[in-house]
Design a protein around this motif. Sequence first.
Motif, mmCIF file in Angstrom:
data_model
loop_
_atom_site.group_PDB
_atom_site.id
_atom_site.type_symbol
_atom_site.label_atom_id
_atom_site.label_comp_id
_atom_site.label_asym_id
_atom_site.label_seq_id
_atom_site.Cartn_x
_atom_site.Cartn_y
_atom_site.Cartn_z
ATOM 1 N N VAL A 80 0.836 -1.196 0.000
ATOM 2 C CA VAL A 80 0.000 0.000 0.000
ATOM 3 C C VAL A 80 0.873 1.248 0.000
ATOM 4 N N ASP A 81 0.476 2.226 -0.820
ATOM 5 C CA ASP A 81 1.195 3.494 -0.876
ATOM 6 C C ASP A 81 0.200 4.595 -1.232
ATOM 7 N N THR A 82 0.449 5.794 -0.703
ATOM 8 C CA THR A 82 -0.447 6.910 -0.992
ATOM 9 C C THR A 82 -0.174 7.531 -2.356
ATOM 10 N N GLY B 90 -0.790 -4.173 -5.707
ATOM 11 C CA GLY B 90 -0.547 -2.831 -5.222
ATOM 12 C C GLY B 90 -1.855 -2.158 -4.852
ATOM 13 N N LEU B 91 -1.835 -1.412 -3.761
ATOM 14 C CA LEU B 91 -3.025 -0.692 -3.292
ATOM 15 C C LEU B 91 -2.699 0.799 -3.210
ATOM 16 N N HIS B 92 -3.508 1.615 -3.877
ATOM 17 C CA HIS B 92 -3.358 3.065 -3.755
ATOM 18 C C HIS B 92 -4.331 3.525 -2.689
ATOM 19 N N ALA B 93 -3.803 3.749 -1.486
ATOM 20 C CA ALA B 93 -4.661 4.115 -0.361
ATOM 21 C C ALA B 93 -3.806 4.589 0.799
ATOM 22 N N ARG B 94 -4.453 5.192 1.766
ATOM 23 C CA ARG B 94 -3.805 5.472 3.044
ATOM 24 C C ARG B 94 -4.035 4.261 3.937
ATOM 25 N N TRP C 97 -1.405 3.837 12.896
ATOM 26 C CA TRP C 97 -2.066 3.981 11.592
ATOM 27 C C TRP C 97 -2.521 2.646 11.012
ATOM 28 N N SER C 98 -1.819 1.567 11.331
ATOM 29 C CA SER C 98 -2.126 0.275 10.702
ATOM 30 C C SER C 98 -2.877 -0.687 11.608
ATOM 31 N N ARG C 99 -3.177 -0.274 12.846
ATOM 32 C CA ARG C 99 -3.784 -1.195 13.808
ATOM 33 C C ARG C 99 -5.089 -1.807 13.299
ATOM 34 N N ALA C 100 -5.924 -1.023 12.642
ATOM 35 C CA ALA C 100 -7.230 -1.533 12.197
ATOM 36 C C ALA C 100 -7.106 -2.613 11.136
ATOM 37 N N ALA C 101 -5.965 -2.662 10.455
ATOM 38 C CA ALA C 101 -5.781 -3.656 9.393
ATOM 39 C C ALA C 101 -5.161 -4.951 9.903
ATOM 40 N N LEU C 102 -4.755 -4.980 11.168
ATOM 41 C CA LEU C 102 -4.097 -6.166 11.716
ATOM 42 C C LEU C 102 -5.128 -7.216 12.116
#
Length: 225
Positions: A105-107, A129-133, A162-167
Amino acid sequence: MRGPLRAGAEALGWALTEAQLEALLDYLELIAKWNRVYNLTAVREPAEMLTHHVLDSLAVVGPLRRQLQAQGLAGPRRVLDVGSGAGLPGVVLALCAPELEVSCVDTVAKKAAFIQQAAVALRLPNLRGLHARVETLSAARGQAYDVVTSRAFASLSDFTRWSRAALAEGGFWMAMKGRVPNDEIAALPPEVSVFHVERLTVPGLDAERCIVWMRPASLHDAALT
């Protein structure tokens, strides 16, 4: 580049297949090609790209596999590479550990597009690849990852927040750093537990490297702090 790559991989305990060797060389060529138009990475000299990018990323594949085994998460698992840029370490993980499903993931849209192109060019169905925050990714929306990693992305506190919700439940963080970031570790909130700091030696790279392994703190962890 073939000889130094093979020697560096062997120094890390890796016996690359011919297909993996070719793919890593193709990956370096792809980065160099895109770098002529887009600023994927500040490192542009081929020998430095080999050590600073490919071997630096290859050095974490073995440790990641061992941690997944130790945490009871061996086998197919989802990995999120945050602020991936040119796909480091995400592309190398996808290539050398095909059992992993890797999302980078990259902005920056062009960087996410590069990852998509790399997935096609290198024939890696387990890479995207993910275009996102990263803050917008959430396990509640089916975006759960067993491992969330980053390479010199942000402070440990910001990275984990920032990444806790995705874990995913039972998942952990793998932060690639230079020297051991003692100040950053001390600044972590009590909700984050560091369970191991692993020093790395990267062939041909005269610089300190380490991995900071973290997970959400359990009630037991919190009681010990």
